[in-house]
Design a protein around this motif. Structure first.
Motif, mmCIF file in Angstrom:
data_model
loop_
_atom_site.group_PDB
_atom_site.id
_atom_site.type_symbol
_atom_site.label_atom_id
_atom_site.label_comp_id
_atom_site.label_asym_id
_atom_site.label_seq_id
_atom_site.Cartn_x
_atom_site.Cartn_y
_atom_site.Cartn_z
ATOM 1 N N GLN A 39 0.775 -1.099 0.234
ATOM 2 C CA GLN A 39 0.188 0.074 0.025
ATOM 3 C C GLN A 39 0.911 1.139 0.006
ATOM 4 O O GLN A 39 0.511 2.119 -0.546
ATOM 5 C CB GLN A 39 -0.704 0.119 1.221
ATOM 6 C CG GLN A 39 -2.233 -0.523 0.907
ATOM 7 C CD GLN A 39 -3.190 -0.556 2.162
ATOM 8 O OE1 GLN A 39 -2.755 -1.166 3.182
ATOM 9 N NE2 GLN A 39 -4.249 0.114 2.238
ATOM 10 N N ARG A 57 3.683 1.765 -1.398
ATOM 11 C CA ARG A 57 4.183 1.749 -2.664
ATOM 12 C C ARG A 57 2.983 2.264 -3.895
ATOM 13 O O ARG A 57 3.316 3.214 -4.628
ATOM 14 C CB ARG A 57 4.772 0.788 -3.258
ATOM 15 C CG ARG A 57 6.143 0.461 -2.624
ATOM 16 C CD ARG A 57 7.079 -0.882 -3.460
ATOM 17 N NE ARG A 57 8.254 -1.207 -2.596
ATOM 18 C CZ ARG A 57 8.591 -2.339 -2.327
ATOM 19 N NH1 ARG A 57 8.084 -3.251 -2.695
ATOM 20 N NH2 ARG A 57 9.875 -2.256 -1.938
ATOM 21 N N GLU A 58 1.929 1.903 -3.417
ATOM 22 C CA GLU A 58 0.744 2.290 -4.434
ATOM 23 C C GLU A 58 0.204 3.687 -4.012
ATOM 24 O O GLU A 58 -0.225 4.349 -4.943
ATOM 25 C CB GLU A 58 -0.513 0.801 -4.164
ATOM 26 C CG GLU A 58 -0.031 -0.382 -4.609
ATOM 27 C CD GLU A 58 0.029 -0.287 -6.214
ATOM 28 O OE1 GLU A 58 -0.861 0.297 -6.914
ATOM 29 O OE2 GLU A 58 0.799 -1.071 -6.656
ATOM 30 N N HIS A 59 0.016 3.908 -2.795
ATOM 31 C CA HIS A 59 -0.284 5.198 -2.548
ATOM 32 C C HIS A 59 0.461 6.133 -1.909
ATOM 33 O O HIS A 59 -0.242 7.406 -1.917
ATOM 34 C CB HIS A 59 -1.482 4.992 -1.390
ATOM 35 C CG HIS A 59 -2.464 3.926 -1.770
ATOM 36 N ND1 HIS A 59 -3.090 3.948 -3.014
ATOM 37 C CD2 HIS A 59 -3.116 2.873 -1.238
ATOM 38 C CE1 HIS A 59 -4.054 3.194 -3.110
ATOM 39 N NE2 HIS A 59 -4.197 2.186 -1.851
ATOM 40 N N THR A 79 -2.235 2.408 -15.582
ATOM 41 C CA THR A 79 -1.170 1.992 -14.672
ATOM 42 C C THR A 79 -0.180 1.008 -15.722
ATOM 43 O O THR A 79 0.966 0.909 -15.137
ATOM 44 C CB THR A 79 -1.888 1.107 -13.517
ATOM 45 O OG1 THR A 79 -3.016 1.912 -13.216
ATOM 46 C CG2 THR A 79 -0.946 0.913 -12.494
ATOM 47 N N VAL A 82 -7.029 -0.528 -4.041
ATOM 48 C CA VAL A 82 -5.975 -0.772 -5.359
ATOM 49 C C VAL A 82 -7.017 -1.410 -6.381
ATOM 50 O O VAL A 82 -7.494 -2.560 -5.832
ATOM 51 C CB VAL A 82 -4.900 -1.495 -4.991
ATOM 52 C CG1 VAL A 82 -4.160 -1.697 -6.417
ATOM 53 C CG2 VAL A 82 -3.892 -0.656 -4.157
ATOM 54 N N ARG A 105 -4.172 -3.009 -11.490
ATOM 55 C CA ARG A 105 -3.129 -3.446 -10.896
ATOM 56 C C ARG A 105 -2.733 -4.829 -11.464
ATOM 57 O O ARG A 105 -1.391 -5.213 -11.360
ATOM 58 C CB ARG A 105 -3.180 -3.238 -9.544
ATOM 59 C CG ARG A 105 -2.091 -3.898 -8.503
ATOM 60 C CD ARG A 105 -0.708 -2.851 -8.740
ATOM 61 N NE ARG A 105 0.507 -3.116 -8.069
ATOM 62 C CZ ARG A 105 1.267 -4.202 -8.248
ATOM 63 N NH1 ARG A 105 0.941 -5.070 -8.950
ATOM 64 N NH2 ARG A 105 2.092 -4.140 -7.180
#
Lengths: 270, 272, 155
Positions: free
Chosen positions: A107, A109-111, B46, B147, B152
């Motif tokens: 998370q 890294r994603e957010h 993405t 996500v 993703r």
């Protein structure tokens, strides 16, 4: 400040197809508390969590988290709210193709745009909090069930959420892991200022750690109260549920009034 | 006993109902698959913004399919060399061996056989992986972490497959031509100059090679879409995932062969 | 799997794939399309084109100088109007002759150009006036047998 109820559920009804699962649930969770939702298997506890997470929409009634009604949010709004929620799935649901470290870092890294150094520190802190800093380079397949769940817990709190939901955190754990997990939930809730919603049917373990308990049966709340109130309750269902497991042999997995249970046992003997 | 024609309970009515039901189910699934395909395209940002994700999947779909593609290509080319020589020498046209090998590979065998191998090697793996991620709630967990799994997990795999497929088909064809050369020129002794020069003058860059590449891109899109959809749509159980994996191989193989016919009809009928 | 190792493998894969495409494009195939920008078109009319097809080569002295761009049937003269696309690098006199030939006994048909002696050169959309139709095997055999019969008749 709206109020100190983080989660408010009012008259929520929900059904899969024609089969009603929830029939008018009212539930509130105050900030900083550990709330347990108990009931036998298949009574709609997990459905309740999915409603709070916004993965499904209620057929009727409102679900409010931090004052926002989930039914009225669009995808982007929902995702914004979910960043402040963590969820621990029944068997951890770790990403099996990446290491423990990367799972917890996922998370972040994603957010966030944090540099890799900062992510490393944060991940190791979270893993340290669940006692698994040494396991950071292992793959999920190399972990035991209890360890996997602790990693999943570290992952759930990675973004410092305000609400963490636990789906059956005690299922299938040995007594030691069970105690560790229970203590972790309580300690993390207190130190991080979280609100925790625990769905479980493990009465003894949860009574030790929770502030408030809801009993769900047949899609409605049949009882609620603090741990002490529940222990002292003389409602037949609650009494059976709380004391049943201590007695051992009585199967708890079928929710029914006790006389119906008697009939079934009578039939088996015949 | 009088034979009454009881329509309400007759076997005929039952089977017509079953047929209608499965037809409706099929149409519904095709509809879901189409919506899924559009969603994947819409959420492809993405996959390109963070191209590392797509590169990672290209390793699993492309690089790991290399061995089977190269070895099969070599053998198919060698068999073409042998069989082609047998047939051509009856007409005294052994020098045309290069043309025969190259045209069969570049136009048909390269894209089609590579796609069939890709479907069973990479397509089944994609379905099993996505299906298991769904069954173990990894996709749900991702959704709860705000996500989008389509963006993703699914989209990078889609683009990895679409990029890998033409490269694999080209490698298959090149390897096959090399196999035909080994058998025809080195083993049997067809004149090397004639082998290459006749091939070069008969194989057209646009009509043969470019159309072959277009075919393999279309096959790549079809296979990865089917594989991803079957995985994403699989019931979250062991039987569900294994059934979906089988369906991926069957459905994408049939789709490749059917699409090949349609594309060939358009590409080669229209030109001559 | 280490990320850099993975990147390396994918890089090698992509390089190998592109190399295979280049091999196919350069070594196996050749482009037959004379690009429109670098070419000019002339029209030749034939009584019979035999099996000539679009994209068939146009050769002069055995060298490919262009491709057949289009074949139409002219409903006024009842002839086949063949559009030839010739490469700009090659210029031909106005009185160049076009003939439909066959490579080998059963090979594909192509158009052969025989340069004339005119000092003016062909320009775009010009017409070739000297043409020779395809040799149709049936006609040839028919003429041969007819000739035989005529030779044999007086005796």
């Amino acid at each position: 400040m709206h109020n100190d109820n983080l989660v408010e559920i009012e008259n929520v009804e929900f059904g899969y197809g024609d089969r009603p699962v929830l029939k008018g649930i009212n539930l509130t969770a105050r900030r900083g508390q550990v709330i347990a939702i108990m009931g036998s298997s298949g009574c709609g506890k997990t459905t309740l969590l999915r409603l709070i997470g916004g993965q499904i929409k209620p057929g009727r009634g409102t679900v409010r988290v931090a004052g926002e009604s989930l039914g009225e949010l669009d995808q982007a709004g929902l995702y914004r709210l979910r960043r402040k929620m963590g969820m621990l799935f029944q068997f951890g649901a770790l990403f099996t193709d990446i290491s423990v470290f990367d799972n917890v870092a996922f998370q972040l890294r994603e957010h966030t745009d944090l540099p890799e150094d900062a992510i490393r520190d944060l991940v190791l802190m979270k893993l340290h909090a669940v006692g698994l800093r040494g396991a950071s380079q292992l793959m999920p397949a190399e972990l035991s069930g209890g360890m996997a769940r602790r990693v999943a817990l570290a992952r759930a709190i990675a973004l410092e959420p305000m609400l963490v939901m636990y789906d059956e955190p005690f299922a299938g754990l040995d007594p030691i892991s069970l105690g560790i997990t229970g203590n972790l939930i309580r300690r993390l809730t207190d130190t991080l200022g979280l609100t925790s919603l625990v769905v479980t049917h493990d009465v003894q373990e949860s009574l030790k750690i929770v502030d408030y308990i809801y009993f769900v049966s047949e899609g409605v709340i049949v009882a609620e109260g603090t741990a002490a109130e529940i222990r002292a309750s003389d409602l037949p269902y609650v009494h059976q549920f709380v004391h049943g497991e201590a007695d051992g042999p009585v199967p708890f997995h079928y929710p029914a009034p006790s006389y119906a249970d008697d009939l079934r046992l009578g039939k088996q003997r015949a | 006993m009088p034979m009454t024609c009881d329509w309400e309970n007759s076997v005929l009515k039952q089977s017509i109902e079953n047929l209608g039901n499965s037809a409706l189910q099929g149409v519904r699934r095709i509809g879901f698959a189409a919506r899924f395909f559009v969603a994947v395209l819409l959420h492809s940002g993405t996959a390109f913004r963070r191209f590392g994700l797509t590169i990672r999947e290209m390793y699993f779909t492309g690089v790991l399919s290399l061995i089977i593609i190269l070895v099969s290509g070599l053998f198919v080319g060698m068999v073409l060399g042998l069989q082609g020589y047998e047939t051509l020498q009856t007409y005294g046209a052994e020098e045309a061996l290069g043309v025969l090998v190259a045209l069969s590979l570049v136009r048909e065998l390269g894209p089609v056989v590579a796609a069939l191998l890709f479907a069973s090697r990479a397509g089944s793996a994609i379905t099993a992986e996505i299906g298991l991620m769904k069954a173990t709630e990894q996709l749900s967990a991702m959704e709860m972490m705000a996500v989008d799994p389509i963006a993703r997990v699914v989209a990078p795999r889609f683009w990895a497959g679409v990029i890998s497929m033409p490269l694999l088909a080209a490698l298959f064809s090149a390897m096959g031509i090399f196999g035909g050369y080994l058998v025809g020129v080195q083993l049997i002794g067809v004149d090397e100059g004639a082998f290459w020069s006749q091939m070069k003058s008969a194989v057209d860059l646009e009509r043969d090679i470019l159309n072959g590449v277009i075919k393999s891109v279309v096959f790549g899109v079809a296979i990865t879409t089917i594989a991803l959809f079957e995985g994403y749509d699989a019931p979250p159980t062991a039987e569900g995932v294994s059934g979906a994996t089988t369906r991926t191989v069957v459905a994408s193989s049939l789709a490749v062969l059917a699409l090949d016919f349609v594309l060939t009809a358009f590409m080669f009928r229209g030109l001559n | 799997m280490n990320k850099t190792v993975l990147d390396l493998w994918v890089g090698l894969f992509v390089i190998a794939g592109i190399a295979a495409l280049l091999f196919l494009a350069l070594k196996v195939g050749s482009t037959s399309v004379v690009s429109v920008a670098n070419s000019y078109e002339v029209v030749a009319r034939f009584d019979n084109i035999g099996g000539l097809k679009p994209r068939a080569p146009i050769k002069s002295a055995g060298v490919v100088v262009g491709r057949v761009a289009d074949i139409r049937f002219d409903n006024e003269t009842f002839e086949a109007a063949v559009t030839l696309r010739l490469d700009n690098r090659y210029a031909f006199p106005k009185d160049t002759a076009a003939a439909i030939m066959t490579s080998g006994l059963l090979g594909e048909q192509y158009i052969g150009l025989e340069a004339g002696g005119d000092s003016r050169m062909l320009k775009d959309q010009d017409q070739l006036f000297i043409t020779q139709s395809a040799v149709v095997l049936e006609n040839l055999i028919g003429r041969f047998m007819y000739g035989q019969a005529q030779e044999g008749a007086p005796q």
